[in-house]
Scaffold this active site. Structure first.
Site, PDB file in Angstrom:
ATOM      1  N   ASP A  92      37.130 -35.265  -5.576  1.00  0.00           N
ATOM      2  CA  ASP A  92      37.592 -34.627  -5.268  1.00  0.00           C
ATOM      3  C   ASP A  92      38.065 -34.726  -3.794  1.00  0.00           C
ATOM      4  OD1 ASP A  92      36.302 -32.862  -3.888  1.00  0.00           O
ATOM      5  OD2 ASP A  92      33.958 -33.391  -3.550  1.00  0.00           O
ATOM      6  N   GLY A 109      35.310 -26.411   3.457  1.00  0.00           N
ATOM      7  CA  GLY A 109      35.565 -25.533   2.525  1.00  0.00           C
ATOM      8  C   GLY A 109      33.327 -25.134   2.590  1.00  0.00           C
ATOM      9  N   GLU A 115      28.647 -32.247  -2.575  1.00  0.00           N
ATOM     10  CA  GLU A 115      29.120 -32.722  -2.643  1.00  0.00           C
ATOM     11  C   GLU A 115      28.934 -34.354  -2.457  1.00  0.00           C
ATOM     12  OE1 GLU A 115      33.651 -30.673  -1.952  1.00  0.00           O
ATOM     13  OE2 GLU A 115      32.527 -31.534  -0.049  1.00  0.00           O
TER      14      GLU A 115
HETATM   15  C1  A5P Z   1      34.879 -28.670  -0.020  1.00  0.00           C
HETATM   16  O1  A5P Z   1      33.742 -28.481   1.091  1.00  0.00           O
HETATM   17  C2  A5P Z   1      35.643 -29.473   1.360  1.00  0.00           C
HETATM   18  O2  A5P Z   1      34.670 -30.955   1.184  1.00  0.00           O
HETATM   19  C3  A5P Z   1      37.096 -29.857   0.370  1.00  0.00           C
HETATM   20  O3  A5P Z   1      36.839 -30.825  -0.275  1.00  0.00           O
HETATM   21  C4  A5P Z   1      37.605 -30.487   1.626  1.00  0.00           C
HETATM   22  O4  A5P Z   1      37.661 -29.874   2.935  1.00  0.00           O
HETATM   23  C5  A5P Z   1      38.621 -30.743   1.076  1.00  0.00           C
HETATM   24  O5  A5P Z   1      39.702 -29.006   0.950  1.00  0.00           O
HETATM   25  P1  A5P Z   1      41.149 -28.991   0.318  1.00  0.00           P
HETATM   26  O6  A5P Z   1      41.746 -29.533  -0.979  1.00  0.00           O
HETATM   27  O7  A5P Z   1      41.169 -27.116   0.041  1.00  0.00           O
HETATM   28  O8  A5P Z   1      41.816 -28.807   1.164  1.00  0.00           O
END
Ligand code: A5P
Length: 237
Positions: A92, A109, A115
């Site tokens: 992740d 996101g 998550e």
């Molecule tokens: C999703 O909700 C988030 O936890 C993402 O894992 C986190 O924001 C990182 O996102 P990016 O890879 O798009 O930067």
């Protein structure tokens, strides 16, 4: 406003891809794999899809509807925590990764709830990110997303104000309140550098109306960080 030059988006994508690739190389036949969300995790899901095409057999547990749709389109077999209560490894992304502890801020996101549930069921939580996400102390650059029940969200926001932040209701592209996969709202909370993340976690966990928050403490076991000098593999200190 920072005077730092804007990051080159092509280089950032290359760093994310390299980190994703390195993490996906760790996967072995027969594993149950948590599939993260966000732009970096999507690159990992694509890399897993390529390995599946080449014959890798894994079962994926997605952390969002968006990731589930992407994984399905790539032919990755999906299942649920009801069928597979123990996940071998989850890959992740993160919004901030604290050097040493590998404590995280996640949920930029909006997928933090699923998550965190998937991360907490995983033997290994492997974080992939580009080097801009590395920090010495959480909270200096990313907001902590706090997922709240829509009912009475203003009252919840008022309670959160007592934790040293000015919560902002997240809006979607349509200008309406952003809705998570669980049909909750997100309050984005900027704290600045967080002196005591555990104390803040305790406070957020105890706030009525809060469903979950984006502080992921003691969950990540390792991180692959892509940058100008290649991919660094960090382990929790
Ligand atoms: C999703 O909700 C988030 O936890 C993402 O894992 C986190 O924001 C990182 O996102 P990016 O890879 O798009 O930067």
């Amino acid at each position: 406003m920072s005077n730092a030059p804007a990051p080159d988006p092509i280089a950032v994508k290359r760093f994310k891809e390299a980190a994703s690739q390195a993490a996906v190389e760790q996967l072995e036949d027969g594993m149950v794999v948590g599939l993260g969300s966000g732009t970096t995790a999507a690159l990992a899901v694509s890399a897993i899809g390529r390995r599946v095409q080449e014959g890798l057999r894994i079962i994926g547990i997605p952390t969002s509807e968006q990731t589930a749709a992407l994984a399905r389109s790539l032919g990755i077999v999906l299942s649920t925590l009801a069928e597979h209560a123990r996940i071998d490894a989850t890959i992740d992304g993160a919004d901030e990764v604290e050097i040493g502890t590998l404590n995280l801020i996640k949920g930029g996101g909006g997928n933090l709830l699923r998550e965190k549930i998937v991360a907490a069921s995983s033997a290994r939580l492997v974080i992939i990110a580009d080097e801009r996400k590395l920090v010495h102390r959480l909270g200096g650059q990313a907001k902590v997303p706090v997922e709240v029940v829509p009912f009475g969200w203003q009252a919840t926001a008022n309670r959160l104000s007592g934790s040293g932040t000015d919560p902002v209701l997240r809006l979607g592209a349509d200008g309406e309140s952003f809705l998570t996969d669980g049909r909750h709202y997100i309050l984005d909370c900027f704290y600045g550098p967080i002196a005591d993340p555990l104390a803040l976690q305790t406070q957020l966990d105890g706030t009525i109306g809060v469903v979950e928050h984006g502080l992921f403490l003691g969950l990540a076991s390792e991180a692959f960080i892509g940058g100008v000098e290649g991919v660094a593999r960090l382990r929790r200190g």
